[in-house]
Design a protein around this motif. Structure first.
Motif, PDB file in Angstrom:
ATOM      1  N   ARG A 180     -11.622   3.119   7.228  1.00 39.95           N
ATOM      2  CA  ARG A 180     -10.302   2.596   6.890  1.00 39.95           C
ATOM      3  C   ARG A 180     -10.284   1.091   7.095  1.00 39.95           C
ATOM      4  NH1 ARG A 180      -6.436   6.811   9.737  1.00 39.95           N
ATOM      5  NH2 ARG A 180      -4.772   5.599   8.799  1.00 39.95           N
ATOM      6  N   CYS A 181     -11.437   0.494   6.902  1.00 39.51           N
ATOM      7  CA  CYS A 181     -11.565  -0.965   6.830  1.00 39.51           C
ATOM      8  C   CYS A 181     -11.269  -1.675   8.137  1.00 39.51           C
ATOM      9  CB  CYS A 181     -10.689  -1.540   5.721  1.00 39.51           C
ATOM     10  SG  CYS A 181     -11.128  -0.927   4.114  1.00 39.51           S
ATOM     11  N   TYR A 182     -11.401  -0.988   9.280  1.00 40.67           N
ATOM     12  CA  TYR A 182     -11.192  -1.676  10.545  1.00 40.67           C
ATOM     13  C   TYR A 182     -12.357  -2.630  10.791  1.00 40.67           C
ATOM     14  CZ  TYR A 182     -10.346  -2.588  15.454  1.00 40.67           C
ATOM     15  OH  TYR A 182     -10.100  -3.212  16.657  1.00 40.67           O
ATOM     16  N   HIS A 183     -12.051  -3.895  11.050  1.00 37.56           N
ATOM     17  CA  HIS A 183     -13.117  -4.842  11.349  1.00 37.56           C
ATOM     18  C   HIS A 183     -12.644  -5.822  12.415  1.00 37.56           C
ATOM     19  CE1 HIS A 183     -10.666  -6.406   8.092  1.00 37.56           C
ATOM     20  NE2 HIS A 183     -10.965  -7.612   8.502  1.00 37.56           N
ATOM     21  N   PHE A 209      -2.417   2.084   9.444  1.00 36.99           N
ATOM     22  CA  PHE A 209      -3.645   1.505  10.015  1.00 36.99           C
ATOM     23  C   PHE A 209      -4.532   0.837   8.964  1.00 36.99           C
ATOM     24  CE2 PHE A 209      -8.034   2.001  11.686  1.00 36.99           C
ATOM     25  CZ  PHE A 209      -7.903   1.229  12.823  1.00 36.99           C
ATOM     26  N   GLY A 210      -4.750   1.532   7.836  1.00 38.84           N
ATOM     27  CA  GLY A 210      -5.600   0.971   6.784  1.00 38.84           C
ATOM     28  C   GLY A 210      -5.058  -0.340   6.229  1.00 38.84           C
ATOM     29  N   VAL A 239       6.681  -5.808  13.348  1.00 36.84           N
ATOM     30  CA  VAL A 239       6.541  -7.172  13.853  1.00 36.84           C
ATOM     31  C   VAL A 239       7.553  -7.355  14.978  1.00 36.84           C
ATOM     32  CG1 VAL A 239       6.684  -9.603  13.269  1.00 36.84           C
ATOM     33  CG2 VAL A 239       5.780  -7.982  11.621  1.00 36.84           C
ATOM     34  N   GLU A 295      -2.937  -2.344   7.493  1.00 40.37           N
ATOM     35  CA  GLU A 295      -2.936  -3.375   8.540  1.00 40.37           C
ATOM     36  C   GLU A 295      -4.296  -4.049   8.622  1.00 40.37           C
ATOM     37  OE1 GLU A 295      -1.794  -1.266  12.087  1.00 40.37           O
ATOM     38  OE2 GLU A 295       0.319  -1.751  11.857  1.00 40.37           O
ATOM     39  N   ASN A 296      -5.349  -3.238   8.535  1.00 35.64           N
ATOM     40  CA  ASN A 296      -6.700  -3.796   8.602  1.00 35.64           C
ATOM     41  C   ASN A 296      -6.996  -4.698   7.417  1.00 35.64           C
ATOM     42  OD1 ASN A 296      -7.332  -2.497  10.966  1.00 35.64           O
ATOM     43  ND2 ASN A 296      -8.088  -0.679   9.920  1.00 35.64           N
ATOM     44  N   LEU A 297      -6.365  -4.374   6.267  1.00 37.42           N
ATOM     45  CA  LEU A 297      -6.625  -5.154   5.058  1.00 37.42           C
ATOM     46  C   LEU A 297      -5.787  -6.418   5.020  1.00 37.42           C
ATOM     47  CD1 LEU A 297      -6.708  -2.181   2.555  1.00 37.42           C
ATOM     48  CD2 LEU A 297      -8.649  -3.591   3.211  1.00 37.42           C
ATOM     49  N   GLY A 298      -4.897  -6.594   6.007  1.00 37.96           N
ATOM     50  CA  GLY A 298      -4.077  -7.793   6.038  1.00 37.96           C
ATOM     51  C   GLY A 298      -2.951  -7.795   5.020  1.00 37.96           C
ATOM     52  N   VAL A 299      -2.457  -6.612   4.683  1.00 38.11           N
ATOM     53  CA  VAL A 299      -1.335  -6.509   3.748  1.00 38.11           C
ATOM     54  C   VAL A 299      -0.063  -7.000   4.451  1.00 38.11           C
ATOM     55  CG1 VAL A 299       0.058  -4.823   2.464  1.00 38.11           C
ATOM     56  CG2 VAL A 299      -2.420  -4.539   2.597  1.00 38.11           C
ATOM     57  N   PRO A 300       0.809  -7.769   3.764  1.00 37.09           N
ATOM     58  CA  PRO A 300       2.050  -8.249   4.402  1.00 37.09           C
ATOM     59  C   PRO A 300       2.948  -7.107   4.876  1.00 37.09           C
ATOM     60  CG  PRO A 300       1.759  -9.235   2.230  1.00 37.09           C
ATOM     61  CD  PRO A 300       0.638  -8.284   2.415  1.00 37.09           C
ATOM     62  N   THR A 301       3.730  -7.377   5.935  1.00 36.19           N
ATOM     63  CA  THR A 301       4.503  -6.325   6.584  1.00 36.19           C
ATOM     64  C   THR A 301       5.414  -5.522   5.647  1.00 36.19           C
ATOM     65  OG1 THR A 301       4.450  -7.567   8.631  1.00 36.19           O
ATOM     66  CG2 THR A 301       6.134  -5.894   8.456  1.00 36.19           C
ATOM     67  N   GLY A 355      -7.445 -11.248  10.888  1.00 37.19           N
ATOM     68  CA  GLY A 355      -6.724 -11.069   9.621  1.00 37.19           C
ATOM     69  C   GLY A 355      -5.928  -9.790   9.562  1.00 37.19           C
ATOM     70  N   ARG A 356      -5.625  -9.198  10.726  1.00 34.12           N
ATOM     71  CA  ARG A 356      -4.890  -7.954  10.748  1.00 34.12           C
ATOM     72  C   ARG A 356      -3.396  -8.242  10.678  1.00 34.12           C
ATOM     73  NH1 ARG A 356      -3.992  -3.451  14.038  1.00 34.12           N
ATOM     74  NH2 ARG A 356      -4.740  -1.669  12.876  1.00 34.12           N
ATOM     75  N   THR A 357      -2.665  -7.429   9.931  1.00 32.80           N
ATOM     76  CA  THR A 357      -1.217  -7.545   9.923  1.00 32.80           C
ATOM     77  C   THR A 357      -0.647  -6.330  10.629  1.00 32.80           C
ATOM     78  OG1 THR A 357      -1.311  -6.598   7.727  1.00 32.80           O
ATOM     79  CG2 THR A 357      -0.928  -8.970   7.879  1.00 32.80           C
ATOM     80  N   LYS A 358       0.675  -6.286  10.750  1.00 31.41           N
ATOM     81  CA  LYS A 358       1.295  -5.211  11.524  1.00 31.41           C
ATOM     82  C   LYS A 358       2.434  -4.584  10.763  1.00 31.41           C
ATOM     83  CE  LYS A 358      -0.430  -5.170  15.820  1.00 31.41           C
ATOM     84  NZ  LYS A 358      -0.690  -3.918  16.515  1.00 31.41           N
ATOM     85  N   LEU A 359       2.567  -3.254  10.926  1.00 29.19           N
ATOM     86  CA  LEU A 359       3.719  -2.559  10.354  1.00 29.19           C
ATOM     87  C   LEU A 359       4.988  -3.012  11.073  1.00 29.19           C
ATOM     88  CD1 LEU A 359       5.025  -0.270   8.650  1.00 29.19           C
ATOM     89  CD2 LEU A 359       4.463   1.264  10.510  1.00 29.19           C
ATOM     90  N   ILE A 416       3.423  -3.201   3.627  1.00 31.70           N
ATOM     91  CA  ILE A 416       2.913  -2.064   4.410  1.00 31.70           C
ATOM     92  C   ILE A 416       3.983  -0.988   4.484  1.00 31.70           C
ATOM     93  CG2 ILE A 416       2.110  -1.257   6.660  1.00 31.70           C
ATOM     94  CD1 ILE A 416       0.935  -3.910   7.215  1.00 31.70           C
TER      95      ILE A 416
END
Lengths: 282, 267
Positions: B225-228, A109-110, B238, A112-118, B232-236, A121
């Motif tokens: 945990r920086c949720y905003h 979750f963290g 895809v 993902e919120n920071l926009g880290v590439p998959t 700009g959100r990415t995903k575990l 992550i």
């Protein structure tokens, strides 16, 4: 700069209930936490320790004075994400901080919120779960885990953001002794092996014994600050502000009053037993 | 006792039906429903039924689980059937008192039952083979274009997944509160409906208060945990459409086309 958190003349009051005087929870706190240090912040209920913790990653903003996180002023809203990435926070109730219904999704979750590439992550989630020893549970549902395990997941969720510092706001208060042990061991290992700064807020004295530094708070002020061996032996002063010394110190203190020549600062049980054995032999 | 309730019945598995992209499965279900409503006569219904049977076979879901899903709507099925039976005008078959059953009525009632049963089974197949998270993810991406007209798609998906996450927690809590109130002499089992409903108040009030407190704490934890929001959100995970997704989609499109053609000839 080697300070991760620095507060200067920090004051804070909660908005008062209707018709009551506002209560000042922090009355001018000056505190510096160095990188890599394991600090325990002690205090009984209402001493302001949790309020102080919430200032360490801008959940609360100072009313007066300043808080710097890694040199960044917490009142600067443009730095908010960066501040929260540097200083992760673990709360008291494990149920109320887990977001997803699969362990690995929650840890992700963290990042993902920071926009880290998959792919990154994935790497971080695996590394974080390994660091807290929960990798085999990565596909489990959090509500099937024990309190200690849930709290370790919460810690993993913070580690996945790769913070410099973790603040644990009474994270052991709701756990049974086993769960507390698990969480404390995890935190201590992270501190030693990964050099993550730890600020542990608690009212358990035995947790303070393993810290590098103990900060004692009472009614919104820092009243004692130093290494555990120097602080935890100040029995009378601790009692005066509603805290008990560790059982080992209590025991050694009693023995000394009865005329046995033992040192006061044998904090751990093994140390204490050794000290008593030595005193009995001589 | 409350712990046994499961929601969004999902049977984990590794069949083709499980491995398909959730978006594909949602679209497939929609195609299936459209085809079902376009079907007219035995031949076109037969075609849709054949596709359903193959899908069930591939998914490895026990047919018994699908039939069990029909139980709660048994009443609706009977009700629609009876209404259609009695109120369809046409060539009378039997006539008694003020009711007349027509040939057309029997037909419509029969196809109506068939339609509802297949509708339920087809949609259950989706929830049986797709985990709630995958379903939410799929919906979020499928509805993505709606963001342009300011529909808060990400927020809705987040609300849904948090709701799913907290169902077991709140059920556990309800259990605890019930035990606590029972220990103080509360009685949930006797009395008429009104009395029983009133007995639930001392459960609901603490449950709601605690739910609000939880929501508050969760919000702070998420912010930490920086949720905003979704920006700009990415995903575990895809979502990725592969060849098999397109193949199955093609098959379903063919089914729909077939049904349309058959219905055109009244089959």
């Amino acid at each position: 700069m080697s300070d991760i958190i620095k507060t200067e003349h920090l004051t804070f009051s909660y908005p008062p209930d209707e018709g009551k005087e506002p209560v000042q929870a922090l009355k001018g706190v000056d505190l510096t936490i160095e990188k890599g240090c394991f600090t325990v912040i002690l205090g009984h209920n209402g001493s302001g320790k949790s309020t102080l913790a919430k200032h360490m990653n801008a959940v609360l903003l100072p009313e007066g004075g300043t808080v710097w996180v890694d040199g960044m002023d917490t009142r600067d809203e443009s730095l908010l994400l960066e501040i929260r990435r540097r200083v992760g926070m673990v709360f008291q109730n494990p149920d109320n901080q887990i977001v997803a219904n699969v362990v690995e999704e929650d840890v992700a979750f963290g990042p993902e919120n920071l926009g880290v590439p998959t792919e990154e992550i994935r790497r971080r989630v695996d590394a974080a779960l390994r660091a807290v020893g929960m990798e085999e549970f990565c596909l489990h549902a959090p509500h099937h885990l024990s309190g200690g395990q849930k709290q370790r997941i919460a810690i993993a969720g913070v580690i996945a953001m790769e913070p410099a510092c973790i603040v644990l706001d009474e994270s052991t208060a709701m756990l049974d002794p086993m769960g507390r042990r698990e969480v404390l061991d995890t935190v201590r290992r992270l501190n030693r092996e990964k050099g993550i700064t730890i600020a542990l807020i608690t009212h358990h004295m035995d947790e303070a014994a393993m810290a590098d530094r103990v900060v004692v708070m009472d009614s919104g002020r820092v009243v004692m600050d130093g290494p555990p061996r120097k602080i935890l032996v100040r029995l009378e002063e601790l009692r005066a502000i509603g805290l008990d010394a560790p059982h080992t110190v209590e025991l050694l203190h009693g023995l000394r009053e009865d005329g046995l020549d033992v040192p006061l600062d044998a904090l751990s049980v093994t140390e204490c037993a050794g000290a008593i054995a030595q005193a009995l032999q001589s | 006792m409350l712990k046994d309730i499961t929601l969004g019945q999902f049977f984990p598995g590794n069949s083709l039906a499980h491995r398909l992209d959730p978006r594909t499965k949602i679209v497939l279900t929609l195609l299936y429903i459209v085809a079902l409503f376009c079907a007219k006569w035995f031949v076109s219904y037969g075609l849709v039924a054949a596709v359903l049977l193959i899908a069930v076979k591939i998914s490895g879901v026990a047919p018994r689980a699908l039939v069990k899903g029909l139980k709660p709507i048994l009443f609706i099925i009977c009700f629609t059937a009876v209404l259609n039976l009695l109120y369809t005008p046409g060539e009378p078959l039997v006539s008694f008192w003020i009711f007349t059953i027509t040939r057309e009525g029997v037909q419509t009632a029969f196809f109506m039952i068939l339609r509802i049963v297949m509708l339920i089974m087809g949609t259950f197949l989706l929830t049986y083979t797709t985990s709630p998270i995958a379903l939410t993810d799929g919906l979020e991406t499928l509805l993505g274009p709606l963001k342009k007209i300011r529909v808060p798609v990400h927020e809705l998906a987040m609300i849904m997944s948090i709701a799913l996450r907290f169902i077991p927690t709140l059920i556990e809590e309800t259990d605890k509160i019930m035990s606590a109130q029972k220990a103080r002499g509360a009685d949930f089992e006797t009395g008429n409906i009104l009395q029983r409903a009133r007995a639930l108040v001392p459960i609901l009030v603490p449950l709601f208060i605690s739910a609000f407190r939880r929501a508050d704490e969760l919000a702070v934890a998420m912010e930490c945990r920086c949720y905003h929001g979704g920006q700009g959100r990415t995903k575990l995970r895809v979502l990725r459409c592969e060849a098999r997704d397109y193949l199955v989609l093609l098959a379903y499109c063919l089914m729909l086309a077939g049904v349309l053609v058959l219905a055109r000839f009244g089959l």
